[in-house]
Scaffold this motif. Sequence first.
Motif, PDB file in Angstrom:
ATOM      1  N   LEU A   5       0.864  -1.182   0.000  1.00 35.68           N
ATOM      2  CA  LEU A   5       0.000   0.000   0.000  1.00 35.68           C
ATOM      3  C   LEU A   5       0.898   1.229   0.000  1.00 35.68           C
ATOM      4  O   LEU A   5       1.787   1.362   0.849  1.00 35.68           O
ATOM      5  CB  LEU A   5      -0.912   0.011   1.229  1.00 35.68           C
ATOM      6  N   GLU A   6       0.661   2.127  -0.961  1.00 30.73           N
ATOM      7  CA  GLU A   6       1.530   3.282  -1.129  1.00 30.73           C
ATOM      8  C   GLU A   6       0.704   4.538  -1.357  1.00 30.73           C
ATOM      9  O   GLU A   6      -0.273   4.528  -2.118  1.00 30.73           O
ATOM     10  CB  GLU A   6       2.464   3.054  -2.322  1.00 30.73           C
ATOM     11  N   SER A   7       1.072   5.613  -0.694  1.00 29.60           N
ATOM     12  CA  SER A   7       0.487   6.924  -0.959  1.00 29.60           C
ATOM     13  C   SER A   7       1.514   7.767  -1.720  1.00 29.60           C
ATOM     14  O   SER A   7       2.728   7.605  -1.517  1.00 29.60           O
ATOM     15  CB  SER A   7       0.090   7.624   0.343  1.00 29.60           C
ATOM     16  N   SER A   8       1.038   8.657  -2.592  1.00 32.57           N
ATOM     17  CA  SER A   8       1.964   9.410  -3.437  1.00 32.57           C
ATOM     18  C   SER A   8       1.458  10.824  -3.695  1.00 32.57           C
ATOM     19  O   SER A   8       0.256  11.103  -3.607  1.00 32.57           O
ATOM     20  CB  SER A   8       2.189   8.677  -4.767  1.00 32.57           C
ATOM     21  N   TYR A   9       2.407  11.692  -4.010  1.00 33.22           N
ATOM     22  CA  TYR A   9       2.121  13.113  -4.232  1.00 33.22           C
ATOM     23  C   TYR A   9       3.085  13.600  -5.305  1.00 33.22           C
ATOM     24  O   TYR A   9       4.263  13.249  -5.298  1.00 33.22           O
ATOM     25  CB  TYR A   9       2.328  13.886  -2.927  1.00 33.22           C
ATOM     26  N   GLY A  10       2.581  14.415  -6.253  1.00 34.15           N
ATOM     27  CA  GLY A  10       3.462  14.815  -7.339  1.00 34.15           C
ATOM     28  C   GLY A  10       3.048  16.104  -8.013  1.00 34.15           C
ATOM     29  O   GLY A  10       2.406  16.978  -7.411  1.00 34.15           O
ATOM     30  N   PHE A  11       3.426  16.232  -9.286  1.00 35.08           N
ATOM     31  CA  PHE A  11       3.118  17.425 -10.055  1.00 35.08           C
ATOM     32  C   PHE A  11       2.877  17.044 -11.507  1.00 35.08           C
ATOM     33  O   PHE A  11       3.231  15.939 -11.951  1.00 35.08           O
ATOM     34  CB  PHE A  11       4.246  18.459  -9.947  1.00 35.08           C
ATOM     35  N   ILE A  12       2.276  17.962 -12.258  1.00 36.29           N
ATOM     36  CA  ILE A  12       1.947  17.741 -13.665  1.00 36.29           C
ATOM     37  C   ILE A  12       2.971  18.461 -14.540  1.00 36.29           C
ATOM     38  O   ILE A  12       3.295  19.627 -14.303  1.00 36.29           O
ATOM     39  CB  ILE A  12       0.529  18.252 -13.986  1.00 36.29           C
ATOM     40  N   ILE A  13       3.496  17.752 -15.539  1.00 37.95           N
ATOM     41  CA  ILE A  13       4.442  18.354 -16.487  1.00 37.95           C
ATOM     42  C   ILE A  13       3.656  19.063 -17.597  1.00 37.95           C
ATOM     43  O   ILE A  13       2.896  18.414 -18.319  1.00 37.95           O
ATOM     44  CB  ILE A  13       5.369  17.293 -17.095  1.00 37.95           C
ATOM     45  N   PRO A  14       3.810  20.382 -17.772  1.00 40.43           N
ATOM     46  CA  PRO A  14       3.102  21.099 -18.838  1.00 40.43           C
ATOM     47  C   PRO A  14       3.881  21.013 -20.148  1.00 40.43           C
ATOM     48  O   PRO A  14       4.673  21.905 -20.471  1.00 40.43           O
ATOM     49  CB  PRO A  14       3.046  22.534 -18.310  1.00 40.43           C
ATOM     50  N   HIS A  15       3.669  19.945 -20.919  1.00 33.27           N
ATOM     51  CA  HIS A  15       4.501  19.716 -22.084  1.00 33.27           C
ATOM     52  C   HIS A  15       4.041  20.452 -23.337  1.00 33.27           C
ATOM     53  O   HIS A  15       4.598  20.239 -24.418  1.00 33.27           O
ATOM     54  CB  HIS A  15       4.615  18.209 -22.366  1.00 33.27           C
ATOM     55  N   SER A  16       3.020  21.290 -23.241  1.00 35.53           N
ATOM     56  CA  SER A  16       2.633  22.185 -24.333  1.00 35.53           C
ATOM     57  C   SER A  16       2.028  23.444 -23.717  1.00 35.53           C
ATOM     58  O   SER A  16       1.577  23.426 -22.566  1.00 35.53           O
ATOM     59  CB  SER A  16       1.643  21.505 -25.286  1.00 35.53           C
ATOM     60  N   PRO A  46      -1.367  26.272 -17.463  1.00 34.51           N
ATOM     61  CA  PRO A  46      -2.198  26.645 -16.302  1.00 34.51           C
ATOM     62  C   PRO A  46      -2.417  25.502 -15.310  1.00 34.51           C
ATOM     63  O   PRO A  46      -2.730  25.760 -14.143  1.00 34.51           O
ATOM     64  CB  PRO A  46      -3.534  27.065 -16.948  1.00 34.51           C
ATOM     65  N   PHE A  47      -2.220  24.254 -15.764  1.00 33.26           N
ATOM     66  CA  PHE A  47      -2.457  23.114 -14.887  1.00 33.26           C
ATOM     67  C   PHE A  47      -1.191  22.665 -14.163  1.00 33.26           C
ATOM     68  O   PHE A  47      -1.234  21.724 -13.363  1.00 33.26           O
ATOM     69  CB  PHE A  47      -3.020  21.947 -15.690  1.00 33.26           C
ATOM     70  N   ALA A  48      -0.046  23.323 -14.440  1.00 36.42           N
ATOM     71  CA  ALA A  48       1.216  22.918 -13.820  1.00 36.42           C
ATOM     72  C   ALA A  48       1.208  23.153 -12.314  1.00 36.42           C
ATOM     73  O   ALA A  48       2.001  22.557 -11.585  1.00 36.42           O
ATOM     74  CB  ALA A  48       2.382  23.671 -14.459  1.00 36.42           C
ATOM     75  N   GLN A  49       0.322  24.022 -11.834  1.00 39.37           N
ATOM     76  CA  GLN A  49       0.253  24.299 -10.406  1.00 39.37           C
ATOM     77  C   GLN A  49      -0.528  23.232  -9.639  1.00 39.37           C
ATOM     78  O   GLN A  49      -0.517  23.204  -8.411  1.00 39.37           O
ATOM     79  CB  GLN A  49      -0.416  25.652 -10.185  1.00 39.37           C
ATOM     80  N   ASN A  50      -1.212  22.346 -10.366  1.00 46.51           N
ATOM     81  CA  ASN A  50      -1.950  21.271  -9.702  1.00 46.51           C
ATOM     82  C   ASN A  50      -1.007  20.165  -9.246  1.00 46.51           C
ATOM     83  O   ASN A  50      -0.089  19.788  -9.965  1.00 46.51           O
ATOM     84  CB  ASN A  50      -3.004  20.686 -10.636  1.00 46.51           C
ATOM     85  N   ASN A  51      -1.259  19.653  -8.049  1.00 46.99           N
ATOM     86  CA  ASN A  51      -0.433  18.589  -7.478  1.00 46.99           C
ATOM     87  C   ASN A  51      -1.267  17.333  -7.284  1.00 46.99           C
ATOM     88  O   ASN A  51      -2.056  17.228  -6.334  1.00 46.99           O
ATOM     89  CB  ASN A  51       0.168  19.025  -6.146  1.00 46.99           C
ATOM     90  N   PRO A  52      -1.121  16.333  -8.187  1.00 45.03           N
ATOM     91  CA  PRO A  52      -1.878  15.087  -8.042  1.00 45.03           C
ATOM     92  C   PRO A  52      -1.477  14.346  -6.768  1.00 45.03           C
ATOM     93  O   PRO A  52      -0.329  14.407  -6.321  1.00 45.03           O
ATOM     94  CB  PRO A  52      -1.482  14.279  -9.287  1.00 45.03           C
ATOM     95  N   TYR A  53      -2.434  13.636  -6.187  1.00 48.31           N
ATOM     96  CA  TYR A  53      -2.154  12.782  -5.044  1.00 48.31           C
ATOM     97  C   TYR A  53      -3.031  11.537  -5.173  1.00 48.31           C
ATOM     98  O   TYR A  53      -4.050  11.538  -5.879  1.00 48.31           O
ATOM     99  CB  TYR A  53      -2.417  13.500  -3.719  1.00 48.31           C
ATOM    100  N   GLY A  54      -2.606  10.474  -4.520  1.00 46.99           N
ATOM    101  CA  GLY A  54      -3.384   9.248  -4.637  1.00 46.99           C
ATOM    102  C   GLY A  54      -2.756   8.099  -3.888  1.00 46.99           C
ATOM    103  O   GLY A  54      -1.865   8.283  -3.049  1.00 46.99           O
ATOM    104  N   PHE A  55      -3.216   6.883  -4.213  1.00 52.21           N
ATOM    105  CA  PHE A  55      -2.699   5.693  -3.545  1.00 52.21           C
ATOM    106  C   PHE A  55      -2.689   4.522  -4.527  1.00 52.21           C
ATOM    107  O   PHE A  55      -3.422   4.504  -5.517  1.00 52.21           O
ATOM    108  CB  PHE A  55      -3.552   5.336  -2.318  1.00 52.21           C
TER     109      PHE A  55
END
Length: 347
Positions: free
Chosen positions: A26-37, A42-51
């Motif tokens: 079981l793993e929890s994770s936190y990251g960021f979105i790469i704005p490749h275009s 505008p979505f680069a400031q969002n930080n995905p999280y999940g498990f």
Amino acid sequence: MRFYLIIFLLLFSHLTHAQFNSRLNLESSYGFIIPHSPELRPFAQNNPYGFNLNFQMMGLSEKKWSACNCFHYLGLQLSHYNFSNREILGTASSLSGTFEPSIWRHPKWTFSVLTGMGVTYLDRVFNEKNNPDNVFFSSNLSFLLFLTPRLAYTLNEQIEASISLSYNHISNGGQRQPNKGINFPMLGFGISYYLKKDRLPQYFRLDLDKELSFFLEGGLTTRRSVEQEARRPTFSLVLGAVKPLSAINGIGGGIELNKDYSLSVNNSRLEALMPSPYIAHHFLFGRFDFSQRIGVYTQKPIGYVDNLFYQRYILKYRYFKNLSLGISLKAHGHVAENIDLRLGWAF
């Protein structure tokens, strides 16, 4: 009822005496979105999280070891990610198959690389009227690909703690547009609980064949034709070579001929024939071959893509001495184009 009970007891008895280790992670994770275009910035400031919840099994027999010249886990992973933008990006729920070879082991420490591919359900996708800003994906059912180096520490006989750094990609493989795809690295912290854990036996790695070898490879997928609004076939034919350099590394090169019937042409279908020489790096784990290719277009139809180069990521498994099956992902930079099936023959 008795019949099902007997089947369960027989299956449980077989698993109990089989040569394997099994665990839940079981793993929890936190990251960021790469704005490749540009439209994704505008979505680069969002930080995905999940498990992630992963059930894995490691075969301990010499036959299982010889499949990749290493101990490795095969498993199923359930994952759920929230992209921190409920109205536009929503969430992704996935079921994936995983492969995790053990690269380095110490009495307390283990370094491994978890890879996987699966199907994901996206609850918010592009809609011209209701959600026009989500150009990451336009299909509720899409694909998840990930690569996760992981360092684990043994706490006791049944529990391990781990830290990981994953690179995740979700797209529909070019099945519907828009399809920029979303790339999101994540830092993860996990706990593994062993359901069954035996001491690892000692096997000796087979001598590495460092001779240059050649192979022929074919690929097949479909893409949506803009003109005909229907799916058309895309074929690939590859003549390549690979030379192992170490126990798990190799280099290679070759040429790929790609014929895409979904592309528009002016006079002849030969305009959609794209010869592309490439160079490649190979991760070699016995029967498994994970390669990363960079190709250059020597010809392509007008208006196809602006890129001169493309990448192709291929995972193949050698079923017999010469025959291999696999899948590949083609991309231009961070933008995925399609996923296809691969059939190869080694000489």
